[in-house]
Motif scaffolding. Structure first.
Motif, PDB file in Angstrom:
ATOM      1  N   UNK A  34      48.266  48.442  47.188  1.00 22.85           N
ATOM      2  CA  UNK A  34      47.628  49.447  46.337  1.00 22.85           C
ATOM      3  C   UNK A  34      48.590  50.619  46.215  1.00 22.85           C
ATOM      4  N   UNK A  35      49.272  50.699  45.069  1.00 20.90           N
ATOM      5  CA  UNK A  35      50.327  51.692  44.917  1.00 20.90           C
ATOM      6  C   UNK A  35      49.782  53.115  44.864  1.00 20.90           C
ATOM      7  N   UNK A  36      48.520  53.297  44.485  1.00 17.10           N
ATOM      8  CA  UNK A  36      47.954  54.641  44.373  1.00 17.10           C
ATOM      9  C   UNK A  36      47.995  55.371  45.709  1.00 17.10           C
ATOM     10  N   UNK A  37      47.868  54.622  46.791  1.00 17.45           N
ATOM     11  CA  UNK A  37      47.908  55.233  48.115  1.00 17.45           C
ATOM     12  C   UNK A  37      49.259  55.878  48.400  1.00 17.45           C
ATOM     13  N   UNK A  38      50.306  55.417  47.709  1.00 20.12           N
ATOM     14  CA  UNK A  38      51.646  55.964  47.900  1.00 20.12           C
ATOM     15  C   UNK A  38      51.994  57.002  46.838  1.00 20.12           C
TER      16      UNK A  38
ATOM     17  N   UNK B 205      31.236  51.973  38.612  1.00 20.11           N
ATOM     18  CA  UNK B 205      31.963  50.757  38.944  1.00 20.11           C
ATOM     19  C   UNK B 205      31.904  50.352  40.413  1.00 20.11           C
ATOM     20  N   UNK B 206      31.516  51.249  41.286  1.00 18.72           N
ATOM     21  CA  UNK B 206      31.622  50.961  42.717  1.00 18.72           C
ATOM     22  C   UNK B 206      30.862  49.697  43.112  1.00 18.72           C
ATOM     23  N   UNK B 207      29.594  49.612  42.685  1.00 18.08           N
ATOM     24  CA  UNK B 207      28.783  48.459  43.077  1.00 18.08           C
ATOM     25  C   UNK B 207      29.330  47.169  42.467  1.00 18.08           C
ATOM     26  N   UNK B 208      29.691  47.237  41.185  1.00 19.03           N
ATOM     27  CA  UNK B 208      30.211  46.046  40.504  1.00 19.03           C
ATOM     28  C   UNK B 208      31.522  45.599  41.114  1.00 19.03           C
ATOM     29  N   UNK B 209      32.421  46.551  41.385  1.00 20.03           N
ATOM     30  CA  UNK B 209      33.709  46.208  41.971  1.00 20.03           C
ATOM     31  C   UNK B 209      33.529  45.655  43.379  1.00 20.03           C
ATOM     32  N   UNK B 210      32.663  46.282  44.170  1.00 21.12           N
ATOM     33  CA  UNK B 210      32.440  45.816  45.534  1.00 21.12           C
ATOM     34  C   UNK B 210      31.894  44.388  45.533  1.00 21.12           C
ATOM     35  N   UNK B 211      30.990  44.100  44.605  1.00 19.40           N
ATOM     36  CA  UNK B 211      30.433  42.744  44.513  1.00 19.40           C
ATOM     37  C   UNK B 211      31.515  41.744  44.142  1.00 19.40           C
TER      38      UNK B 211
ATOM     39  N   UNK C 154      42.430  48.790  39.602  1.00 21.58           N
ATOM     40  CA  UNK C 154      41.365  49.695  39.161  1.00 21.58           C
ATOM     41  C   UNK C 154      41.714  51.137  39.519  1.00 21.58           C
ATOM     42  N   UNK C 155      42.183  51.356  40.728  1.00 23.82           N
ATOM     43  CA  UNK C 155      42.523  52.714  41.156  1.00 23.82           C
ATOM     44  C   UNK C 155      43.710  53.259  40.370  1.00 23.82           C
TER      45      UNK C 155
END
Length: 216
Positions: free
Chosen positions: A21-25, A40-46, A64-65
C-alpha cells in the motif's frame, strides 16, 4: 513488478516490494474522508474478507486508498505511472496469483520467479494496457509468437491446446485468423525468416497495428 520497483525506490518502500500500500509511504497521515469511509468501508471490508490472498487484499486496499489520496491531492502522483493500473486490470479480467514456499508466483498455472527490485528497474515500461491489446494476448494453451526478421512481417502465433496445434496471424481487423505461414523448422513468412518474440514484444506489435488501424 517494474512499476512497483519504481514506486518503492521513489518512496523508500524497497522492503515492502512488490505488493504494498503505497499511500502509507507517500502520506502516512492520510485518512479517507468521512464520506468516503461511510460509503465504502463496509463494502470494501466485505470484498477484502472474501479474498484468500493477503497480498491481493493489500493491493486492492492500496488501490482504493491511493485513489482517495489522488483525489485530494492530484499532484501527489503526477510524476509517476499509475502503480495499481496493471494489477487492477489483471484482477478485473479474472486474474489471480499465489506465492509458493519456493519463491515462485503462480498466475493460475503460469509460475515464475519475481526476481529482484533492481532487475525490474531496468525493464522497459509497458504502456499498452488497453482491452484490445489484452484481448489479443489472452489465449488458452501454450502460445509462441513470431514475426519476420526486422519486424517487417505479420504478427504470428502458434498455439497448442490439449494437444492440438493451430497457427494464426493478427490481421488489421484486430482478430486472429488461421494461417499457413508457420511451417516447421526453418519457417518462413512471405519469404522472410521468422524470429521468435517475447510476449511484451508481441504486445508492442499489436499496439502498433491498433494505432495504424485507428489513426484518423
Amino acid at each position: 513488478m517494474r512499476r512497483a520497483a519504481v514506486w518503492a525506490r521513489a518512496y523508500g518502500a524497497e522492503g515492502a516490494w512488490p505488493f504494498f500500500d503505497v499511500t502509507s509511504y507517500v502520506a502516512p497521515e492520510f485518512r479517507p474522508t468521512p464520506e468516503l469511509t461511510a460509503e465504502l468501508a463496509a463494502e470494501l471490508a466485505d470484498f477484502l474478507g472474501r479474498l484468500p490472498n493477503g497480498e491481493v487484499r493489500q493491493t486492492c486496499s492500496g488501490a482504493v486508498r491511493a485513489a482517495g489520496l489522488r483525489e485530494r491531492n492530484p499532484a501527489a502522483f503526477s510524476d509517476l505511472p499509475d502503480l495499481y493500473e496493471p494489477l487492477v486490470l489483471f484482477y478485473e479480467r479474472g486474474g489471480e496469483f499465489t506465492r509458493d514456499n519456493a519463491g515462485f508466483l503462480d498466475l493460475t498455472g503460469v509460475r515464475f520467479r519475481p526476481g529482484t527490485l533492481q532487475s525490474h528497474l531496468g525493464n522497459p515500461p509497458v504502456t499498452l494496457l488497453g482491452d484490445t491489446v489484452l484481448d489479443a494476448l489472452d489465449a488458452d494453451g501454450q502460445v509462441v509468437y513470431y514475426t519476420a526478421e526486422a519486424r517487417r512481417g505479420p504478427l504470428l502465433r502458434r498455439r497448442v491446446l490439449r494437444g492440438e496445434q493451430s497457427d494464426e496471424r493478427f490481421d488489421r481487423d484486430l482478430c486472429w485468423e488461421p494461417t499457413d505461414l508457420i511451417p516447421g523448422t526453418g519457417a518462413e513468412a512471405e519469404g522472410a525468416a521468422l524470429v521468435r518474440l517475447e510476449e511484451l514484444e508481441a504486445a508492442k506489435l499489436i499496439g502498433e497495428i491498433l494505432a495504424e488501424v485507428t489513426r484518423p
